[in-house]
Design a protein around this motif. Sequence first.
Motif, PDB file in Angstrom:
ATOM      1  N   LYS A   1      39.509  35.369  38.067  1.00  0.00           N
ATOM      2  CA  LYS A   1      39.311  33.962  38.431  1.00  0.00           C
ATOM      3  C   LYS A   1      37.803  33.748  38.489  1.00  0.00           C
ATOM      4  O   LYS A   1      37.097  34.482  39.191  1.00  0.00           O
ATOM      5  CB  LYS A   1      39.947  33.687  39.794  1.00  0.00           C
ATOM      6  N   VAL A   2      37.306  32.796  37.739  1.00  0.00           N
ATOM      7  CA  VAL A   2      35.855  32.583  37.662  1.00  0.00           C
ATOM      8  C   VAL A   2      35.512  31.176  38.129  1.00  0.00           C
ATOM      9  O   VAL A   2      36.114  30.192  37.679  1.00  0.00           O
ATOM     10  CB  VAL A   2      35.330  32.776  36.217  1.00  0.00           C
TER      11      VAL A   2
ATOM     12  N   GLN B   1      35.344  24.204  39.565  1.00  0.00           N
ATOM     13  CA  GLN B   1      36.707  24.199  38.996  1.00  0.00           C
ATOM     14  C   GLN B   1      36.977  25.561  38.381  1.00  0.00           C
ATOM     15  O   GLN B   1      36.486  25.865  37.304  1.00  0.00           O
ATOM     16  CB  GLN B   1      36.829  23.115  37.921  1.00  0.00           C
ATOM     17  N   PRO B   2      37.760  26.420  39.066  1.00  0.00           N
ATOM     18  CA  PRO B   2      37.925  27.795  38.585  1.00  0.00           C
ATOM     19  C   PRO B   2      38.696  27.869  37.274  1.00  0.00           C
ATOM     20  O   PRO B   2      39.532  27.021  36.976  1.00  0.00           O
ATOM     21  CB  PRO B   2      38.727  28.458  39.703  1.00  0.00           C
ATOM     22  N   LEU B   3      38.354  28.872  36.483  1.00  0.00           N
ATOM     23  CA  LEU B   3      39.152  29.182  35.303  1.00  0.00           C
ATOM     24  C   LEU B   3      39.814  30.527  35.544  1.00  0.00           C
ATOM     25  O   LEU B   3      39.272  31.388  36.237  1.00  0.00           O
ATOM     26  CB  LEU B   3      38.281  29.206  34.043  1.00  0.00           C
ATOM     27  N   VAL B   4      40.992  30.684  34.984  1.00  0.00           N
ATOM     28  CA  VAL B   4      41.755  31.915  35.201  1.00  0.00           C
ATOM     29  C   VAL B   4      42.018  32.574  33.857  1.00  0.00           C
ATOM     30  O   VAL B   4      42.407  31.913  32.891  1.00  0.00           O
ATOM     31  CB  VAL B   4      43.085  31.603  35.930  1.00  0.00           C
ATOM     32  N   ALA B   5      41.747  33.894  33.790  1.00  0.00           N
ATOM     33  CA  ALA B   5      42.088  34.682  32.605  1.00  0.00           C
ATOM     34  C   ALA B   5      42.749  35.952  33.134  1.00  0.00           C
ATOM     35  O   ALA B   5      42.068  36.830  33.668  1.00  0.00           O
ATOM     36  CB  ALA B   5      40.844  35.012  31.787  1.00  0.00           C
ATOM     37  N   GLY B   6      44.078  36.026  33.031  1.00  0.00           N
ATOM     38  CA  GLY B   6      44.799  37.171  33.602  1.00  0.00           C
ATOM     39  C   GLY B   6      44.515  37.248  35.089  1.00  0.00           C
ATOM     40  O   GLY B   6      44.722  36.276  35.823  1.00  0.00           O
ATOM     41  N   GLN B   7      43.994  38.392  35.520  1.00  0.00           N
ATOM     42  CA  GLN B   7      43.699  38.551  36.956  1.00  0.00           C
ATOM     43  C   GLN B   7      42.276  38.138  37.320  1.00  0.00           C
ATOM     44  O   GLN B   7      41.854  38.297  38.458  1.00  0.00           O
ATOM     45  CB  GLN B   7      43.936  40.007  37.359  1.00  0.00           C
TER      46      GLN B   7
ATOM     47  N   VAL C   1      32.910  35.899  39.879  1.00  0.00           N
ATOM     48  CA  VAL C   1      34.092  36.477  39.241  1.00  0.00           C
ATOM     49  C   VAL C   1      34.908  37.135  40.341  1.00  0.00           C
ATOM     50  O   VAL C   1      34.438  38.074  40.995  1.00  0.00           O
ATOM     51  CB  VAL C   1      33.680  37.526  38.183  1.00  0.00           C
ATOM     52  N   GLU C   2      36.109  36.634  40.552  1.00  0.00           N
ATOM     53  CA  GLU C   2      36.990  37.221  41.575  1.00  0.00           C
ATOM     54  C   GLU C   2      38.097  38.010  40.895  1.00  0.00           C
ATOM     55  O   GLU C   2      38.703  37.540  39.921  1.00  0.00           O
ATOM     56  CB  GLU C   2      37.581  36.114  42.451  1.00  0.00           C
ATOM     57  N   HIS C   3      38.357  39.203  41.422  1.00  0.00           N
ATOM     58  CA  HIS C   3      39.359  40.098  40.840  1.00  0.00           C
ATOM     59  C   HIS C   3      39.808  41.041  41.947  1.00  0.00           C
ATOM     60  O   HIS C   3      39.020  41.386  42.831  1.00  0.00           O
ATOM     61  CB  HIS C   3      38.738  40.879  39.672  1.00  0.00           C
TER      62      HIS C   3
END
Length: 333
Positions: free
Chosen positions: A166-167, A158-164, A207-209
């Motif tokens: 995505k973890v 279940q990904p979490l998003v913080a700004g750009q 960590v996707e960015h």
Amino acid sequence: MKKIYAFVPLALAAVALMGCSGLLRPAVDLSAPGLAYRQEEVRTPGLSLTFFGTSTVLLSDGGNAIMTDGFFSRPSWLPLLLTRFESNEEEIGFALRQAKVRKVDAILVAHAHHDHAMDSGLVAQKTGATVYGSASTLNIARGQNTPESQLHLLRAGQPLVAGQFKVTAYETPHSPEPINVGFIDHPLHVPAKLGDYKLGENYSFLVEHRLGNVLIVPSANYKPNAFDGVHAPVVVLGIGVLGKQSEAFTERYWDEVVRKTGARLVLPVHWDDFARSLREPLVPLPRFADNMAVTLERLQALAKRDGVAIRFLPALREVSLPVLDDPKADERH
Ligand SMILES: [Zn+2]
């Protein structure tokens, strides 16, 4: 005959002393060219990364920041093994100040052992972050009176998003033969003893960015095919107690985490003696716990085979990661 036997304990003591002084820590020079992280090698800077020893790293894009573990207290061996211990606010403050850390969005905790989770609640309170961890990890943070609004139960996939950023968390096994298995099912009040920090579940993080993906594997073990389909040019690779595993294990770990993800840069973590203050330089774990010279030799052979760079990060100093997705953007390889 009696005279000869009288020398036996003396001889044993001498051998033990020589062994301790000469072999206490493996002789590895991580500042050597080709091993130390060099900012000048990075042609196209992307995300910023700060390493704090063990598997605590901070990733930032200038607007948002995410941290793994948030472990700074690093209690020394004696209290660790013999007494109860608790977070050291001065050590936490020192590390955060040195690295100029202010606001953090998320603290992603690998598992509930002390060298990952013991400070996460306090660090969240100091930086405004939310702690993402297993139920056991969250109970450590609760014991530090962290508000429920800053606690989030981590769920694999279940990904979490913080700004750009995505973890995505992946449940992966702890390094072989872990201590203190089990779960923490109530808020852990401190001071607590080592055995109170029960493992719980263990996680790795993708960590996707847009500046490039980073795969973080804090504990040196793998679940076969767990990262199939994952693309990560940079891997933050836990190598703790890898020197105690077989060569075949190390190769399989490398293949699952580094080779399959197409990584071109490997940043080893969790190699340092976590019972020393961050005010001191990082040094490898003592020989009774690990053998980093063996690990390094094996990893370098695999890196050479696959055309991957291994670089050791400086402590408490922000570096820029290279953007590696476009092969033309960085011509080091
Ligand atoms: Zn552990």
